[in-house]
Structures are given as structure tokens and as C-alpha cells.
Design a protein around this motif. Structure first.
Motif, PDB file in Angstrom:
ATOM      1  N   ARG A  53       0.840  -1.192   0.000  1.00 29.52           N
ATOM      2  CA  ARG A  53       0.000   0.000   0.000  1.00 29.52           C
ATOM      3  C   ARG A  53       0.876   1.243   0.000  1.00 29.52           C
ATOM      4  NH1 ARG A  53      -3.726  -1.908   5.150  1.00 29.52           N
ATOM      5  NH2 ARG A  53      -4.776  -3.692   4.141  1.00 29.52           N
ATOM      6  N   ARG A  54       0.378   2.286  -0.612  1.00 29.38           N
ATOM      7  CA  ARG A  54       1.085   3.559  -0.569  1.00 29.38           C
ATOM      8  C   ARG A  54       0.653   4.325   0.670  1.00 29.38           C
ATOM      9  NH1 ARG A  54       3.619   5.909  -4.620  1.00 29.38           N
ATOM     10  NH2 ARG A  54       2.412   4.804  -6.225  1.00 29.38           N
ATOM     11  N   GLU A  55       1.622   4.917   1.365  1.00 28.89           N
ATOM     12  CA  GLU A  55       1.331   5.754   2.516  1.00 28.89           C
ATOM     13  C   GLU A  55       2.023   7.098   2.337  1.00 28.89           C
ATOM     14  OE1 GLU A  55       2.079   3.758   6.199  1.00 28.89           O
ATOM     15  OE2 GLU A  55       0.306   2.487   5.926  1.00 28.89           O
ATOM     16  N   SER A  56       1.622   8.063   3.126  1.00 29.97           N
ATOM     17  CA  SER A  56       2.137   9.426   2.964  1.00 29.97           C
ATOM     18  C   SER A  56       3.657   9.486   3.078  1.00 29.97           C
ATOM     19  CB  SER A  56       1.500  10.362   3.986  1.00 29.97           C
ATOM     20  OG  SER A  56       1.756   9.905   5.309  1.00 29.97           O
ATOM     21  N   SER A  57       4.222   8.643   3.944  1.00 31.97           N
ATOM     22  CA  SER A  57       5.661   8.665   4.162  1.00 31.97           C
ATOM     23  C   SER A  57       6.415   7.713   3.239  1.00 31.97           C
ATOM     24  CB  SER A  57       5.972   8.290   5.616  1.00 31.97           C
ATOM     25  OG  SER A  57       5.433   7.007   5.902  1.00 31.97           O
TER      26      SER A  57
ATOM     27  N   TYR B 190       5.707   3.611   1.901  1.00 33.15           N
ATOM     28  CA  TYR B 190       4.963   2.398   1.568  1.00 33.15           C
ATOM     29  C   TYR B 190       4.751   1.542   2.809  1.00 33.15           C
ATOM     30  CZ  TYR B 190       7.014   3.747  -2.930  1.00 33.15           C
ATOM     31  OH  TYR B 190       7.425   4.457  -4.031  1.00 33.15           O
TER      32      TYR B 190
ATOM     33  N   GLU C 116       7.238  -0.915   7.283  1.00 33.33           N
ATOM     34  CA  GLU C 116       7.035   0.471   6.877  1.00 33.33           C
ATOM     35  C   GLU C 116       8.297   0.923   6.152  1.00 33.33           C
ATOM     36  OE1 GLU C 116       5.907   3.097  10.018  1.00 33.33           O
ATOM     37  OE2 GLU C 116       4.206   1.839  10.650  1.00 33.33           O
TER      38      GLU C 116
ATOM     39  N   ASP D  83      10.269   4.066   3.761  1.00 33.15           N
ATOM     40  CA  ASP D  83      10.229   5.485   3.394  1.00 33.15           C
ATOM     41  C   ASP D  83      10.085   5.605   1.879  1.00 33.15           C
ATOM     42  OD1 ASP D  83      12.745   5.047   2.246  1.00 33.15           O
ATOM     43  OD2 ASP D  83      13.844   6.005   3.887  1.00 33.15           O
ATOM     44  N   ASP D  84      10.160   6.814   1.360  1.00 29.25           N
ATOM     45  CA  ASP D  84       9.902   7.029  -0.059  1.00 29.25           C
ATOM     46  C   ASP D  84      10.955   6.376  -0.948  1.00 29.25           C
ATOM     47  OD1 ASP D  84       8.252   8.352  -2.111  1.00 29.25           O
ATOM     48  OD2 ASP D  84      10.095   9.488  -2.532  1.00 29.25           O
TER      49      ASP D  84
END
Length: 507
Positions: A79-83, A85, A150, A152-153
Motif C-alpha cells: 500500500r502507498r502511505e504518505s511517508s 509504503y 514500513e 520510506d519514499d
């Protein structure tokens, strides 16, 4: 005339091939049926196995494997997350089926790994587990170890979680199908993110100096008694999917190193003499390796359409030697690194097919969640390196012998005929001198164009040169194929196979 196409449908050779493959199982004393006690334990475990309490069937997992696979170890959801993936990676909960110290535990320790042969697989676990209750089949609620990452970008891991939970795969996907969906732009967001994260993880691998061999794979496809020899280069999606597994193995290694107990997959860096020899080979083949370029980056730069660079990729195997397992408890190994990955690494994502993964999963779950490591698990760690080494040697011998047997069957009708290929390995000066002293001719290794066979030839041709060889012998029962070199500098373009190259079949 050099052969460009051959008919390999002789039923007589098919019968001989089937008998030779069966004889190979007996000759190598490969395990077949499970002992009654182990089979009974497996059946009882399937009946009684309670599912984990935590329910994560909301996660939209999918499995991605070869189309024919039914022993499905891993399922992924990204899933993509703001910070950056969120990556969920479910691994089959094999430990829940195994009674420590029981008959099935003993049998899996004796087997060590699943063996894949043209006529079928010899599984590590009974099929009631490996291809049914333990496999992450679609639309079935299964127990699994769920890794929760989690990123990061840049796809760097910033947090790792692990726990047992109920999961349900939404679909059983194949590499070919996923690649087609991605290429057509019709892939789901999950698959698009697999590509995105996979590419970023490859960039991280390059930055830390990791490397991999990109030698086209030789495979036997079987449909009943119908066999086909295929050579193909891995699809990009296979690399992206593998990066998720590598990331998980690196995380498992970090957890065990932090807690000073575990078992790592280790490999030493190539020694100076191996590097010097490979640099000399690269120069000789017209692809010099700059001292400013790491060897992983250099291998990625090779063009496998070029016969000389394909040969050089085969020569690079000399840099990937000495892999093994290192167990520790209380003191971390002085060098815990797997050199090709350029980081500490552990096998943990294929427990249905490889013994050591079961122990790594259970151990990491204890360490992450603050539970005491069971004494029997701790006592098993130092036993695993020898068990896995023995299993690996047997698997390599069985699979190579089976491939040799199929190659001999495919070529058996064509003794005396000529074939095109490229010399991928030749004798060094010492081997030439030794052969001369023994009154023998030196030999090298040729990669044929069609069929995609790798075999020895008598002669001494420059590595990377296109050559012609004549088939001298193809003995199905002994799995032996031999050629004599008859010339070099084959006329025509693209004599070297790259990508899919399918020979005719033997029925």
C-alpha cells in the motif's frame, strides 16, 4: 550442415527417458513416500491445527509464482502511505504443523529441501501440508507469519513488525500473467506498487554493492510424459518480487544479529586471486572491468546478447562461491555478511520447501514479540548448517543429473550431426598441460543455441567464440552427452540464446 531445428518426438526415447529418470531416483536414494508415523502426524496436524487468534483476512494478499506451483509459501500486499509504503508479506505457518521432536520433524530434517525433477517434485513436507493446508492457496483462510514493513519514499525499511495471523489470498497469480498486466497498464495498484518498490529496492541493492548472476535459466517443462527443454531469461517482475523476499531475509538477519542468536545465510567476498582472474577474463573478452566499478554493477552492465559477454557472465560464477549457513548463540559471527547481497541475510520466506526457514520464522517471532526462545529450537540451530549443506548437495546432484538425462534423450537421435553454440568455458593452461601429459585432449563447455543444452566438448576454443560442434555421444541411461569441436566463427547473427528459447520436445 549445421542444425537449426530438430524433431525430438521419438516415443522410443521417451520410454527410455522415463525409465532413466525413475532409475535416477533409486540410484541417488532419493526419499519418496513419507514414513507412516510422519504421514500420520501430518494428517493429525491438519485436522487439529488451530488458526492464530489475530484476523488479518482484510489484507488483500496475492501470491505470485510459476503458473504450475501449488506449494505457495508467500503472499504480498503493498500500500502507498504518505511517508512511503506499507508492505505486508505473509509466509506459510509451517511450524504450527510440526511437533518438535516428532516423526515429521525428524523426516523433514533428513530431507532438508524439496527436490524438483522433470517427472514431479519430492516434497519436504507431505502434500496434505505443502500443497493444501499449509499452502497459501486463493480464497482459503490460512495461518501465516505476517511481516509488516514500513518503508520510506526510497523504499528503505524504517520499521518491522512480525506476528502470526489468519490471512486469505485473493488470487494465485503467475509471473507471466503479472508481467503482461504491468506491461499493458492494466495491473492493480498492488502490482504497480510491487514494481515501484521492487525497482527502488534494486537501486538500494546497487548502492550497497549487491550483485546477482543473470545467467538464462535452463528448465524442463513436463506435461505427463511430454517433456520440453526451455531456456529463458527471468522476467522483470521476478526480480521485483524477489526484492521483497530479500528485504524480508535481511530483516530477519538484523533481528537475529541484534539478539545475538540465530542462523544466517553467509557467503564470503571473492578473494583477490578470483577477482584478478575474472578481471583478466573480462579484458580478454573485450569487456574490461574498471577498478572504479563494483562487481555487482559491472555484471548488470553485461549484454547477454553478446556471446562474449554471455560467456563472461558464466565465468562470474567464480565470484559466488562458499555460500553456507552460520549458526550463532551469544556471539555474532565476525563477518555476518552475504557478499552477493552485501548485507547480513537469512533464509526465511520458503518454509514449505526449505527446512531452515521454519526455524528462522519461529525464532524471529519469539525475538520480535519478547517471548522466550524454546530450548529445542535453540538446540537445533547448530545442527542446521550440516543438515542444509547435505540437502543442498543432494538437490544439486539430483536436479543436474535429471537435466543431463533429459538433454541426452533430446539429443539421442542426432549423434553425428552438427550444432551451433558458444564456448562459455575453456581449459586453462594448467588443464591443457595436464591433458597433454595424460595423452588426452583438453575440453571446454559449450552452450548450444538449439536445443538450449550446456555440455562438454573436446577441444580448446577461445571463451566467447561462436563454434560448431558435432554430437559424439548421447547416452540416456548414463545422462551423458559429449561433443567434438569442428570449427569456430559460426556465420549468422544471434547464435547465442537470450530470453525464451524452446527446443522441440520428447514425448
Amino acid at each position: 550442415m549445421v542444425h537449426q531445428h530438430i524433431d525430438l518426438s521419438s516415443s522410443a526415447h521417451s520410454t527410455r527417458l522415463e525409465k532413466a529418470l525413475f532409475a535416477l531416483v533409486l540410484k541417488l536414494e532419493l526419499p519418496t513416500d513419507f514414513p507412516a508415523a510422519a504421514a500420520q502426524e501430518a494428517q493429525e496436524a491438519v485436522v487439529r491445527k488451530p488458526l492464530p487468534e489475530e484476523d488479518r483476512t482484510d489484507i488483500e494478499f496475492v501470491t505470485i509464482d510459476p503458473e504450475s506451483s501449488t506449494d505457495l509459501d508467500q503472499a504480498v500486499c503493498i500500500r502507498r502511505e504518505s511517508s512511503g509504503y506499507r508492505v505486508f508479506y505473509a509466509i506459510a505457518d509451517v511450524p504450527s504443523f510440526i511437533l518438535p521432536g516428532g516423526a515429521l520433524d525428524a523426516e523433514t530434517r533428513a530431507r532438508g529441501m524439496t527436490i524438483y525433477l522433470p517427472q514431479g517434485r519430492i516434497p519436504l513436507h507431505p502434500e496434505v501440508i505443502s500443497e493444501d493446508a499449509g499452502s497459501l492457496l486463493p480464497d482459503q483462510v490460512r495461518g501465516a507469519y505476517v511481516w509488516d514493513f514500513e518503508l520510506d519514499d526510497a523504499a528503505q525499511v524504517v520499521r518491522v513488525g512480525l506476528g502470526r495471523a489468519q490471512v486469505k489470498s485473493r488470487a494465485k497469480l503467475s509471473y507471466v500473467g503479472v508481467q503482461e498486466e504491468l506491461d499493458s497498464g492494466k495491473a492493480s495498484e498492488n502490482l504497480q506498487l510491487l514494481k515501484e518498490v521492487g525497482q527502488k529496492r534494486i537501486a538500494l541493492e546497487r548502492a550497497r554493492g549487491g550483485a546477482s548472476l543473470r545467467i538464462p535459466e535452463q528448465e524442463v517443462e513436463a506435461d505427463g510424459s511430454h517433456y520440453k527443454l526451455v531456456q529463458r531469461a527471468p522476467l522483470p517482475v521476478e526480480d521485483w518480487n524477489a526484492q521483497i523476499s530479500l528485504m524480508t531475509g535481511m530483516a530477519a538477519a538484523s533481528i537475529m544479529v541484534e539478539h545475538k542468536v540465530g542462523i544466517l545465510r553467509t557467503m564470503p567476498a571473492p578473494d583477490e586471486s578470483s577477482i584478478a582472474k575474472f578481471r583478466a577474463q573480462a579484458r580478454a573478452l573485450g569487456a574490461p572491468w574498471s577498478t572504479e566499478v563494483q562487481y555487482g554493477e559491472f555484471l548488470r552492465s553485461l549484454d547477454l546478447n553478446d556471446p562474449k559477454q554471455l560467456a563472461l557472465m558464466h565465468q562470474a560464477a567464480s565470484l559466488f562461491r562458499g555460500a553456507g549457513y552460520t549458526a550463532f548463540d551469544g556471539e555474532v559471527p565476525a563477518d555476518p555478511t552475504q557478499a552477493a547481497i552485501a548485507a547480513p541475510y537469512a533464509h526465511t520466506t520458503a518454509p514449505l520447501r526449505r527446512l531452515v526457514d521454519r526455524f528462522v520464522l519461529e525464532l524471529c517471532d519469539c525475538l520480535v514479540n519478547g517471548r522466550e526462545v524454546p530450548q529445542l529450537l535453540r538446540e537445533s540451530l547448530p545442527l542446521l548448517p550440516e543438515l542444509m549443506q547435505k540437502a543442498g548437495q543432494l538437490v544439486s546432484k539430483a536436479e543436474r543429473s535429471a537435466m543431463d538425462t533429459v538433454e541426452a534423450a533430446i539429443l539421442a537421435s542426432h549423434v553425428g550431426e552438427e550444432f551451433e553454440g558458444v564456448s562459455i568455458e575453456g581449459p586453462d593452461a594448467q588443464q591443457v598441460e595436464k591433458a597433454k601429459q595424460n595423452g588426452r585432449s583438453p575440453y571446454g563447455t559449450v552452450q548450444l543455441t538449439n536445443p538450449p543444452v550446456t555440455a562438454k566438448y573436446v577441444g580448446n576454443m577461445p571463451v566467447g567464440q561462436k563454434i560448431r560442434v558435432v554430437l559424439k555421444e548421447a547416452n540416456i541411461e548414463e545422462g551423458k552427452v559429449s561433443f567434438d569441436v569442428v570449427g569456430g566463427s559460426v556465420e549468422g547473427d544471434d547464435a547465442v540464446p537470450n530470453g525464451e528459447n524452446t527446443a522441440d520436445t520428447v514425448d
